[in-house]
Design a protein around this motif. Structure first.
Motif, short mmCIF file in Angstrom:
data_model
loop_
_atom_site.label_atom_id
_atom_site.label_comp_id
_atom_site.label_asym_id
_atom_site.label_seq_id
_atom_site.Cartn_x
_atom_site.Cartn_y
_atom_site.Cartn_z
N THR A 63 0.93 -1.09 0.09
CA THR A 63 0.02 -0.08 0.00
C THR A 63 0.98 1.02 0.06
O THR A 63 1.85 1.62 0.73
N THR A 83 0.98 5.39 0.41
CA THR A 83 0.35 6.67 0.76
C THR A 83 1.39 7.72 0.60
O THR A 83 2.47 7.68 0.83
N GLN A 122 -3.99 7.62 0.40
CA GLN A 122 -3.80 6.37 -0.09
C GLN A 122 -3.77 6.44 -1.68
O GLN A 122 -4.96 6.61 -2.24
N THR A 165 -3.15 0.16 -3.58
CA THR A 165 -2.96 -1.31 -2.93
C THR A 165 -2.90 -2.05 -3.87
O THR A 165 -3.73 -2.16 -5.01
#
Length: 108
Positions: free
Chosen positions: A57, A59, A64, A67
């Motif tokens: 993931t 960010t 975000q 993923t």
């Protein structure tokens, strides 16, 4: 096997798998990436969901961006951390600060 989480000065981002064949697992662009003089906070999270699957993931600045799950045949991974900063000759200076660098052990 290693993974990188990268951004560029034109708001592009990528999660790379680096091994015998370097593969972009997930890419995109985002307005969350500061492109003109602003600082960027990048977080890359790698979680082994099984002995052969890692969930990654990315960010940036609290947003975000993506993923992705990666399947590998190398069995459970031993994690290492590192930072690579690229900049061109005409780009402004790059400043890197770690304000919450942590390593965690799953086997205390």
């Amino acid at each position: 096997l290693r993974y990188t989480f990268e951004i560029t000065s034109d708001a592009r981002w990528v999660i790379f798998r680096i091994d015998t064949d370097n593969t972009a697992l997930l890419t995109g662009t985002s307005p969350a990436i500061n492109t003109v003089g602003g600082a960027n906070t990048i977080t890359g999270q790698c979680v082994d969901t099984s002995s052969t699957v890692t969930e990654l993931t990315m960010t940036v600045n609290g947003n975000q961006l993506g993923t992705v799950s990666d399947t590998h045949t190398t069995g459970p991974l031993t994690w290492h951390a590192g930072l690579v900063a690229y900049r061109g000759p005409s780009s402004p200076a790059t400043v890197v600060r770690f304000n919450d660098f942590r390593t965690l052990s799953i086997n205390p």
